[in-house]
Structure formats: C-alpha cells, structure tokens
Design a protein around this motif. Sequence first.
Motif, PDB file in Angstrom:
ATOM      1  N   TYR A   1       0.839  -1.207   0.000  1.00  0.00           N
ATOM      2  CA  TYR A   1       0.000   0.000   0.000  1.00  0.00           C
ATOM      3  C   TYR A   1       0.868   1.249   0.000  1.00  0.00           C
ATOM      4  CZ  TYR A   1      -3.414   3.484   1.373  1.00  0.00           C
ATOM      5  OH  TYR A   1      -4.209   4.607   1.405  1.00  0.00           O
ATOM      6  N   MET A   2       1.873   1.260   0.848  1.00  0.00           N
ATOM      7  CA  MET A   2       2.767   2.417   0.941  1.00  0.00           C
ATOM      8  C   MET A   2       3.458   2.696  -0.388  1.00  0.00           C
ATOM      9  SD  MET A   2       2.622   3.621   4.067  1.00  0.00           S
ATOM     10  CE  MET A   2       2.802   3.338   5.827  1.00  0.00           C
ATOM     11  N   ASP A   3       3.961   1.650  -1.045  1.00  0.00           N
ATOM     12  CA  ASP A   3       4.647   1.823  -2.323  1.00  0.00           C
ATOM     13  C   ASP A   3       3.713   2.396  -3.389  1.00  0.00           C
ATOM     14  OD1 ASP A   3       7.020   0.890  -1.321  1.00  0.00           O
ATOM     15  OD2 ASP A   3       6.715  -1.172  -1.989  1.00  0.00           O
ATOM     16  N   THR A   4       2.462   1.899  -3.400  1.00  0.00           N
ATOM     17  CA  THR A   4       1.513   2.323  -4.427  1.00  0.00           C
ATOM     18  C   THR A   4       1.173   3.801  -4.321  1.00  0.00           C
ATOM     19  OG1 THR A   4       0.530   0.109  -4.535  1.00  0.00           O
ATOM     20  CG2 THR A   4      -0.789   1.942  -5.388  1.00  0.00           C
ATOM     21  N   TYR A   5       0.916   4.286  -3.119  1.00  0.00           N
ATOM     22  CA  TYR A   5       0.396   5.643  -2.956  1.00  0.00           C
ATOM     23  C   TYR A   5       1.434   6.679  -2.499  1.00  0.00           C
ATOM     24  CZ  TYR A   5      -4.171   3.512  -3.576  1.00  0.00           C
ATOM     25  OH  TYR A   5      -5.237   2.826  -4.099  1.00  0.00           O
ATOM     26  N   PHE A   6       2.570   6.210  -1.986  1.00  0.00           N
ATOM     27  CA  PHE A   6       3.552   7.173  -1.472  1.00  0.00           C
ATOM     28  C   PHE A   6       4.975   6.935  -1.981  1.00  0.00           C
ATOM     29  CE2 PHE A   6       0.110   6.990   1.640  1.00  0.00           C
ATOM     30  CZ  PHE A   6      -0.255   8.326   1.680  1.00  0.00           C
ATOM     31  N   GLY A   7       5.217   5.802  -2.631  1.00  0.00           N
ATOM     32  CA  GLY A   7       6.541   5.538  -3.165  1.00  0.00           C
ATOM     33  C   GLY A   7       6.809   6.326  -4.440  1.00  0.00           C
ATOM     34  N   VAL A   8       8.081   6.537  -4.730  1.00  0.00           N
ATOM     35  CA  VAL A   8       8.508   7.218  -5.960  1.00  0.00           C
ATOM     36  C   VAL A   8       9.603   6.362  -6.599  1.00  0.00           C
ATOM     37  CG1 VAL A   8       9.456   9.319  -7.000  1.00  0.00           C
ATOM     38  CG2 VAL A   8       7.988   9.476  -4.957  1.00  0.00           C
ATOM     39  N   THR A   9       9.323   5.779  -7.753  1.00  0.00           N
ATOM     40  CA  THR A   9      10.304   4.962  -8.455  1.00  0.00           C
ATOM     41  C   THR A   9      11.281   5.870  -9.212  1.00  0.00           C
ATOM     42  OG1 THR A   9       9.004   4.824 -10.490  1.00  0.00           O
ATOM     43  CG2 THR A   9       8.527   3.193  -8.767  1.00  0.00           C
ATOM     44  N   PRO A  10      12.397   5.306  -9.691  1.00  0.00           N
ATOM     45  CA  PRO A  10      13.329   6.119 -10.482  1.00  0.00           C
ATOM     46  C   PRO A  10      12.672   6.767 -11.698  1.00  0.00           C
ATOM     47  CG  PRO A  10      14.409   4.120  -9.771  1.00  0.00           C
ATOM     48  CD  PRO A  10      12.965   3.979  -9.380  1.00  0.00           C
ATOM     49  N   VAL A  11      11.788   6.031 -12.379  1.00  0.00           N
ATOM     50  CA  VAL A  11      11.088   6.590 -13.548  1.00  0.00           C
ATOM     51  C   VAL A  11      10.183   7.739 -13.117  1.00  0.00           C
ATOM     52  CG1 VAL A  11       9.394   6.117 -15.356  1.00  0.00           C
ATOM     53  CG2 VAL A  11      11.182   4.437 -14.844  1.00  0.00           C
ATOM     54  N   GLN A  12       9.422   7.540 -12.034  1.00  0.00           N
ATOM     55  CA  GLN A  12       8.548   8.604 -11.544  1.00  0.00           C
ATOM     56  C   GLN A  12       9.362   9.809 -11.061  1.00  0.00           C
ATOM     57  OE1 GLN A  12       6.512   6.227  -8.570  1.00  0.00           O
ATOM     58  NE2 GLN A  12       4.626   6.160  -9.795  1.00  0.00           N
ATOM     59  N   SER A  13      10.507   9.541 -10.483  1.00  0.00           N
ATOM     60  CA  SER A  13      11.369  10.629 -10.031  1.00  0.00           C
ATOM     61  C   SER A  13      11.827  11.489 -11.201  1.00  0.00           C
ATOM     62  CB  SER A  13      12.576  10.052  -9.287  1.00  0.00           C
ATOM     63  OG  SER A  13      13.463  11.077  -8.901  1.00  0.00           O
ATOM     64  N   ALA A  14      12.213  10.838 -12.295  1.00  0.00           N
ATOM     65  CA  ALA A  14      12.669  11.573 -13.468  1.00  0.00           C
ATOM     66  C   ALA A  14      11.548  12.417 -14.067  1.00  0.00           C
ATOM     67  CB  ALA A  14      13.208  10.604 -14.502  1.00  0.00           C
ATOM     68  N   ARG A  15      10.329  11.913 -14.022  1.00  0.00           N
ATOM     69  CA  ARG A  15       9.195  12.612 -14.630  1.00  0.00           C
ATOM     70  C   ARG A  15       8.627  13.705 -13.723  1.00  0.00           C
ATOM     71  NH1 ARG A  15       5.782   7.368 -16.915  1.00  0.00           N
ATOM     72  NH2 ARG A  15       7.162   6.862 -18.680  1.00  0.00           N
ATOM     73  N   SER A  16       8.687  13.481 -12.424  1.00  0.00           N
ATOM     74  CA  SER A  16       8.024  14.400 -11.493  1.00  0.00           C
ATOM     75  C   SER A  16       8.974  15.406 -10.836  1.00  0.00           C
ATOM     76  CB  SER A  16       7.340  13.596 -10.384  1.00  0.00           C
ATOM     77  OG  SER A  16       8.304  12.930  -9.576  1.00  0.00           O
ATOM     78  N   GLY A  17      10.244  15.070 -10.769  1.00  0.00           N
ATOM     79  CA  GLY A  17      11.188  15.925 -10.071  1.00  0.00           C
ATOM     80  C   GLY A  17      11.281  15.630  -8.585  1.00  0.00           C
ATOM     81  N   LEU A  18      10.500  14.654  -8.109  1.00  0.00           N
ATOM     82  CA  LEU A  18      10.560  14.265  -6.702  1.00  0.00           C
ATOM     83  C   LEU A  18      11.662  13.225  -6.503  1.00  0.00           C
ATOM     84  CD1 LEU A  18       6.736  13.843  -5.945  1.00  0.00           C
ATOM     85  CD2 LEU A  18       8.200  15.747  -5.260  1.00  0.00           C
TER      86      LEU A  18
ATOM     87  N   VAL B   1      13.603   9.797  -5.358  1.00  0.00           N
ATOM     88  CA  VAL B   1      13.212   8.392  -5.238  1.00  0.00           C
ATOM     89  C   VAL B   1      12.891   8.096  -3.773  1.00  0.00           C
ATOM     90  CG1 VAL B   1      14.002   6.010  -5.485  1.00  0.00           C
ATOM     91  CG2 VAL B   1      14.593   7.715  -7.229  1.00  0.00           C
ATOM     92  N   TYR B   2      11.825   7.327  -3.561  1.00  0.00           N
ATOM     93  CA  TYR B   2      11.399   7.059  -2.175  1.00  0.00           C
ATOM     94  C   TYR B   2      10.772   5.681  -2.088  1.00  0.00           C
ATOM     95  CZ  TYR B   2       9.400   7.964   2.450  1.00  0.00           C
ATOM     96  OH  TYR B   2       9.089   7.918   3.781  1.00  0.00           O
ATOM     97  N   ASP B   3      11.195   4.897  -1.108  1.00  0.00           N
ATOM     98  CA  ASP B   3      10.696   3.536  -0.897  1.00  0.00           C
ATOM     99  C   ASP B   3      10.234   3.396   0.548  1.00  0.00           C
ATOM    100  OD1 ASP B   3      10.074   0.872  -1.088  1.00  0.00           O
ATOM    101  OD2 ASP B   3      12.149   0.173  -0.931  1.00  0.00           O
ATOM    102  N   PRO B   4       8.953   3.684   0.822  1.00  0.00           N
ATOM    103  CA  PRO B   4       8.458   3.651   2.202  1.00  0.00           C
ATOM    104  C   PRO B   4       8.294   2.219   2.715  1.00  0.00           C
ATOM    105  CG  PRO B   4       6.655   4.093   0.707  1.00  0.00           C
ATOM    106  CD  PRO B   4       7.910   4.097  -0.127  1.00  0.00           C
ATOM    107  N   ASP B   5       8.357   2.073   4.021  1.00  0.00           N
ATOM    108  CA  ASP B   5       8.158   0.779   4.672  1.00  0.00           C
ATOM    109  C   ASP B   5       6.765   0.696   5.286  1.00  0.00           C
ATOM    110  OD1 ASP B   5      10.746  -0.147   4.116  1.00  0.00           O
ATOM    111  OD2 ASP B   5      11.562   0.905   5.874  1.00  0.00           O
TER     112      ASP B   5
END
Length: 275
Positions: free
Chosen positions: A183-200, A202-206
């Motif tokens: 759940y955390m990854d789906t709604y709050f995680g930021v993958t490398p691809v999403q990071s490149a597109r969004s400017g946020l 990379v984030y991998d919540p537990d």
Amino acid sequence: MPARPLALLAATALSAAVVGLAATPASALEFLRGDWTVTIGARGAAVPVFEGSDEMRFRPLPIFSVRRAGTRSTWKAPDDGLRLGLLQHDRLRIGVSGGFRGARDEDQSNDLRGLGDVEWAGEIGVFAEIWASDVLRLSVDVRRGFNGHDGVLADLGVDWVARPEPAWTLSVGPRVRLASDDYMDTYFGVTPVQSARSGLPVYDPDAGLRSIGLLGSAQVALTQSWTAMGYARYDRLMGDVADAPLVRFRGSRDQFGAGIGLSYSFDVSPFGPRS
C-alpha cells in the motif's frame, strides 16, 4: 507494524470464514435464514483530493450495514465502511468488511504530475467491534486490497458514544491507521522513472503507522427508519507517509474531512424464514 502480521491476520480470518461456510452449506443457509435489518444510504463528503493532499474535493459515499433483526441496534461510525455482521454475541460483533478506493489520476491535481495513474481499488476483510460499556466501543478492521493496490490495511478506533436525547447520538474518538509495504509503495513511493518525470526524489516507504486522528459525529433519528448524520475528522499523517516527498513537497501532513448523510433501515428475509 510489519506487513506479514497484517497479511496473516486478514488471510487467517477470511480463510476460517470461507472454509466454515463451505464445509457446512446447510448450516450456513440455516444461519442466513430469518429477518435481517439492512441499512442503506448515501453521504456527501469533503475529502482531500488524494491522500496527503492539501486540496479538498467533494465525494459521494455509500452507507451500508446488515445485522440480525431483533439484535442490539448497532451504532455505526461514519468511517465504518461497508460491514456485514455475521456473528453477534452480547456486546461483541464480528463480520466481513469492504471498501472502495477511487482511481488516482495524474490530471486530478498538478501535485500528481509525473507519478502516473493508480487504478481503482477494492478492499475486503474482516472486522470486530466490542462495546466495553454502554458508551465505549472498540473496533478493528483489517482489509486486503485488489486491483489498484495489493496492500493490507488495519484501522483501529475507540468511540465514546452518548445519547443525550432518545433521537440523538453523539460520538467522538481517536483513530489509528496502519498499512503494509504494498500500500505504501503504491500511494507514497517514488520509483526512479517517476522521479525523473516528477522531479521528486526516489522514495521507498516501509510498512507501519499511516496516521493518527480524531473523529466526531452527530446522528439524529428522523423516524423509526430514517436517520440523518454529520461528522468531522482530522488525521495527522505519520512515519514514512509523513516523510513521503509527495506529502512533504506537494501536500500536507494535516488531513481534514467532513460530511453529511441520510440512511434508511428496513427488514428483509432473503433466504426465507428460520425453521
């Protein structure tokens, strides 16, 4: 709380219910016979555009619950979701719960740009509630998601419920929400691809604590069948959710909500009278 205990709790409870009903279909049918009290309705709510957002939107939500007719009238909190009470003994009630989470689209808000879309998600699980006294209810709801997310959620609540007048019911109480890694990854995680597109970043919540909050409500019985309600809620995002780039840079840890609704209760015997 780690993801494994949440998943095991949901899987064990659901498996026990399914196996029990499948193993004794005649007993299950007999259990379902007789009159049931069904409550249906709808409410309109002002909620964050997405979880963690500092913007609000209007959202219609359903009201639904079922209990054995003639049993103790069960007070229902605004955040109880869809609940079907299967077992009730004295002050304890156990059953199946469900929820629905709408799709999260990039075009809903500029704050979601570059993060992609998340499909709608259904949630199914089990709940238990116990009245520790005439005015104090404890509740736990554990659900597993499908389609939009595969995570496990656990919602815990305590409600102080007062009835100053026969027609009026007032409540207030704290809330605690937990979530698994998925759940955390789906709604709050930021993958490398999403990071490149969004400017946020990379984030991998537990897995762990998602939020703590407070919910207050007021209900009034207009007639024996019709009930009106209103409520207000505040949640403070915690842990890895609060540290998520989407929340820190584009949203807020403070989440507010409010709504009003109307419900109707009636008795039915979908499986015939009890023998």
